[in-house]
Design a protein around this motif. Structure first.
Motif, PDB file in Angstrom:
ATOM      1  N   ASN A 260       3.230 -10.536   1.186  1.00 26.47           N
ATOM      2  CA  ASN A 260       3.400  -9.974  -0.156  1.00 26.47           C
ATOM      3  C   ASN A 260       2.342 -10.493  -1.123  1.00 26.47           C
ATOM      4  N   SER A 272       5.530 -16.185   0.681  1.00 28.67           N
ATOM      5  CA  SER A 272       5.804 -14.958  -0.080  1.00 28.67           C
ATOM      6  C   SER A 272       6.485 -13.883   0.765  1.00 28.67           C
ATOM      7  N   VAL A 275       4.982  -8.163   3.855  1.00 27.56           N
ATOM      8  CA  VAL A 275       5.102  -6.878   3.165  1.00 27.56           C
ATOM      9  C   VAL A 275       5.946  -5.946   4.035  1.00 27.56           C
ATOM     10  N   THR A 276       6.864  -5.211   3.399  1.00 23.18           N
ATOM     11  CA  THR A 276       7.676  -4.226   4.111  1.00 23.18           C
ATOM     12  C   THR A 276       7.609  -2.884   3.396  1.00 23.18           C
ATOM     13  N   ASP A 278       9.047   0.353   1.490  1.00 27.28           N
ATOM     14  CA  ASP A 278      10.069   0.426   0.446  1.00 27.28           C
ATOM     15  C   ASP A 278      11.435   0.739   1.051  1.00 27.28           C
ATOM     16  N   THR A 283       7.906  -3.950   8.709  1.00 30.45           N
ATOM     17  CA  THR A 283       6.604  -4.496   8.337  1.00 30.45           C
ATOM     18  C   THR A 283       5.519  -3.660   9.006  1.00 30.45           C
ATOM     19  N   ASN A 307      -3.323  -7.428   2.064  1.00 25.23           N
ATOM     20  CA  ASN A 307      -2.152  -6.575   1.824  1.00 25.23           C
ATOM     21  C   ASN A 307      -2.513  -5.272   1.094  1.00 25.23           C
TER      22      ASN A 307
END
Length: 340
Positions: A260, A272, A275-276, A278, A283, A307
């Motif tokens: 993230n 952190s 990232v995934t 929404d 991931t 990212n």
């Protein structure tokens, strides 16, 4: 999802070497691992006994694992953890508290080399140096001693511990009784012959009662028991692909991940989180190999991409095309348990 067959052609082979697991993590009923090839200064009560002329442990009697003491296990202490260290904020389980690995942060959904949806467990950073695990065989027999738990000499937090174990074959006399040996010190005191094999097994030691219900194949998902310095330990076993030593090391396979907050920024990197997409746990972490591919290993060499490229990453080709922020940042034990 795209099918990059050219890239896959060199990854998919006839299969890994057809070695048997010897005793693996399980022995005949369950087992563990060890550190070093000679007895340490830490001994059990029976380790001070000496071997008689036949090589048996004079005066020793078997120990029932059901009534033996259990070792205290903590995977999240400062000495045991790297990415997963217990704090007041993260609430990771306490020492000896059973761990449910089927929930975050212990399970991740990522992508395979051709965009397959994969799931894998997170067992934290492990080195490429395996620890020894000792499986006992009677003279002239090619199966482990019935009922004998395998022996280890390190647990999480000990120097030299690793989830990956290098199988050592220990030869005991024909009249050996199961669980007379309960430590590496016992093996050394008896003078039993030890032989290193080329077999590796992935068996994370965990608190008793822990669960990890997913596996890639149909292998048992339950806990296995072993001996550690006269005490009983529990661990999982993952056999989605056979593993052999690469020299003296655990083999590696690449994985590409993004966080993230990029590393180098305030609060960036693993702290952190990944990232995934929404509203999803998906991931865009991409593994380079799958179970059954030549070169697959559950010990992943972590490469980190920017990212800002998250949306453009959907498979191995696009992950390697993304801007790379760090190569070989860590080696993590993440056995794949599902491919869709």
């Amino acid at each position: 999802m795209s099918q990059h067959t050219t890239r896959r052609r060199f990854l998919v082979a006839a299969g890994l070497a057809g070695t048997t697991l010897l005793a693996g993590c399980t022995g005949s009923t369950g087992s563990g691992s060890g550190d070093g090839t000679t007895a340490t200064d830490t001994t059990t009560e029976t380790a001070t006994e000496t071997a008689d002329d036949s090589g048996s442990m004079g005066g020793m009697t078997p120990t029932d694992p059901a009534s033996a003491p259990r070792a205290s296990i903590d995977r999240f202490s400062d000495s045991a953890g790297t990415l997963m260290v217990r704090t007041d904020e993260n609430g990771l389980p306490a020492a000896d508290e059973a761990v449910d690995f089927d929930h975050g942060p212990f399970i991740t959904q990522g992508l395979g080399p051709d965009g397959e949806v994969v799931r894998y467990y997170n067992f934290d950073v492990q080195t490429t140096t395996p620890a020894p695990i000792y499986a006992l065989f009677r003279e002239g027999e090619d199966t482990p001693v019935e009922g004998q738990l395998n022996v280890i000499d390190v647990i999480p937090g000990d120097e030299g511990y690793n989830d990956f174990w290098h199988v050592h074959k220990v030869t005991v006399p024909e009249d050996y009784e199961a669980n007379t040996v309960t430590s590496l010190a016992d093996i050394g005191a008896a003078g039993y012959e030890m032989e290193a094999t080329d077999i590796l097994v992935n068996c994370p030691v965990v608190p008793d009662g822990s669960t990890a219900s997913m596996r890639y194949g149909d292998e048992d998902t339950g806990l296995v028991e072993g001996w550690y310095q006269g005490k009983v330990v529990s661990y999982f076993q993952f056999t989605e692909a056979p593993l052999t030593t690469s020299g003296e090391s655990v083999p590696l396979s690449p994985i590409h991940v993004t966080f993230n907050v990029n590393p180098g920024e305030d609060g960036g990197g693993p702290a952190s989180g990944f990232v995934t997409e929404d509203g999803s746990d998906q991931t865009h972490n991409v593994v380079a190999t799958l179970p059954g591919d030549s070169g697959y290993s559950p010990l992943w060499l972590v490469n980190i991409y920017d990212n800002a490229d998250f949306d453009s990453v959907s498979d191995l080709d696009s992950a390697t095309d993304a801007e790379q922020l760090a190569a070989g940042a860590a080696t993590v034990n993440c056995p794949i348990v599902s491919v869709m």
